[in-house]
Motif scaffolding. Structure first.
Motif, mmCIF file in Angstrom:
data_model
loop_
_atom_site.group_PDB
_atom_site.id
_atom_site.type_symbol
_atom_site.label_atom_id
_atom_site.label_comp_id
_atom_site.label_asym_id
_atom_site.label_seq_id
_atom_site.Cartn_x
_atom_site.Cartn_y
_atom_site.Cartn_z
ATOM 1 N N UNK A 146 0.870 -1.266 -0.101
ATOM 2 C CA UNK A 146 -0.050 -0.048 -0.008
ATOM 3 C C UNK A 146 0.761 1.343 -0.158
ATOM 4 N N UNK A 147 0.528 2.196 -0.757
ATOM 5 C CA UNK A 147 1.019 3.552 -0.874
ATOM 6 C C UNK A 147 0.126 4.689 -0.234
ATOM 7 N N UNK A 148 0.351 4.763 0.992
ATOM 8 C CA UNK A 148 -0.596 5.650 1.649
ATOM 9 C C UNK A 148 -0.634 7.081 1.167
ATOM 10 N N UNK A 149 0.352 7.883 1.030
ATOM 11 C CA UNK A 149 0.418 9.168 0.510
ATOM 12 C C UNK A 149 -0.386 9.212 -1.021
ATOM 13 N N UNK A 150 -0.159 8.104 -1.832
ATOM 14 C CA UNK A 150 -0.610 8.154 -2.979
ATOM 15 C C UNK A 150 -2.328 7.797 -2.995
ATOM 16 N N UNK A 151 -2.611 6.920 -1.900
ATOM 17 C CA UNK A 151 -3.962 6.799 -1.464
ATOM 18 C C UNK A 151 -4.768 8.006 -1.368
ATOM 19 N N UNK A 182 -10.442 4.442 -10.295
ATOM 20 C CA UNK A 182 -10.787 3.275 -9.500
ATOM 21 C C UNK A 182 -9.643 2.298 -9.369
ATOM 22 N N UNK A 183 -9.005 2.200 -10.481
ATOM 23 C CA UNK A 183 -8.073 1.233 -11.038
ATOM 24 C C UNK A 183 -6.791 1.611 -10.161
ATOM 25 N N UNK A 184 -6.345 2.957 -10.404
ATOM 26 C CA UNK A 184 -5.265 3.745 -9.631
ATOM 27 C C UNK A 184 -5.407 3.284 -7.952
ATOM 28 N N UNK A 189 -3.718 0.386 -3.193
ATOM 29 C CA UNK A 189 -3.920 -0.097 -1.984
ATOM 30 C C UNK A 189 -2.910 -1.159 -1.929
ATOM 31 N N UNK A 190 -2.032 -1.786 -2.964
ATOM 32 C CA UNK A 190 -1.296 -2.962 -2.740
ATOM 33 C C UNK A 190 -1.865 -4.091 -2.765
ATOM 34 N N UNK A 191 -1.209 -5.148 -2.801
ATOM 35 C CA UNK A 191 -1.824 -6.532 -2.812
ATOM 36 C C UNK A 191 -2.590 -6.817 -1.723
#
Length: 201
Positions: A146-151, A182-184, A189-191
């Protein structure tokens, strides 16, 4: 600086290495019924068992008997140390300018201890390892996590779009844009499931 730490095979701790590690560990036994009961010889034996399990990727239930501690007791102690922040503090100690040379030489071992604890540490642990640049401490390669900043950025952008649509019912984003957004978010959110084949070296 983000980096993968070179591998270092497990070897039993020397007295000098234990002397460097010991101050970072609790001096009392969290499993004891009496508060403040001191740990004696089992303190080092438990750490040796945890280190062996994490560096060699051995399940707790298959720990060799010669480490002198019951496997389930070692696993329980490891979880307690994770919740107490021991593995996180050891990662932070590695970036201290005054970090002892012997502790710095054990960076791979510390990263593997932290990696085993990541499910317990959650997003806070993942964020710490990424911020400090210890990619080997991550349970998966960075682009699978997961990429918290990007999310947060994507959710803020999605919120702006919804607010704009509510203010102006005639406005709509370009065709397919919401699907792409949505796909981004899914990628950010990671695997959903961590797999060992995607773990760092």
């Amino acid at each position: 600086m983000r980096h993968f730490t070179p591998r270092r095979p497990y070897t039993p701790l020397t007295d000098e290495e234990w002397a460097v590690l010991a101050p970072h560990l609790p001096h009392t036994d969290p499993d004891a019924t009496a508060p403040g009961r001191p740990l004696t010889e089992s303190r080092r034996a438990r750490f040796e068992a945890m280190l062996f399990a994490c560096v060699t990727d051995t399940p707790w239930t298959r720990l060799p008997r010669h480490h002198g501690a019951q496997p389930l007791s070692v696993a329980k102690h490891f979880r307690r140390l994770a919740h107490e922040g021991v593995w996180s503090r050891l990662l932070e100690a590695l970036i201290d300018p005054h970090c002892p040379r012997l502790l710095k030489a054990m960076e791979y071992w510390v990263c593997r201890l932290a990696r085993r604890a990541m499910r317990l540490l959650g997003m806070q642990g993942l964020g710490l390892a990424q911020r400090l640049g210890f990619l080997t401490a991550l349970p998966q390669l960075p682009w699978f996590l997961p990429n918290l900043e990007l999310s947060r950025a994507l959710w803020a952008h999605a919120k702006e779009i919804v607010e704009t649509m509510l203010e102006d019912p005639t406005w709509r984003p370009k065709r397919g844009y919401l699907n792409l957004l949505g796909r981004c978010l899914v990628i950010a959110g990671g695997r959903a499931v961590w797999q060992k084949r995607f773990a760092p070296p």
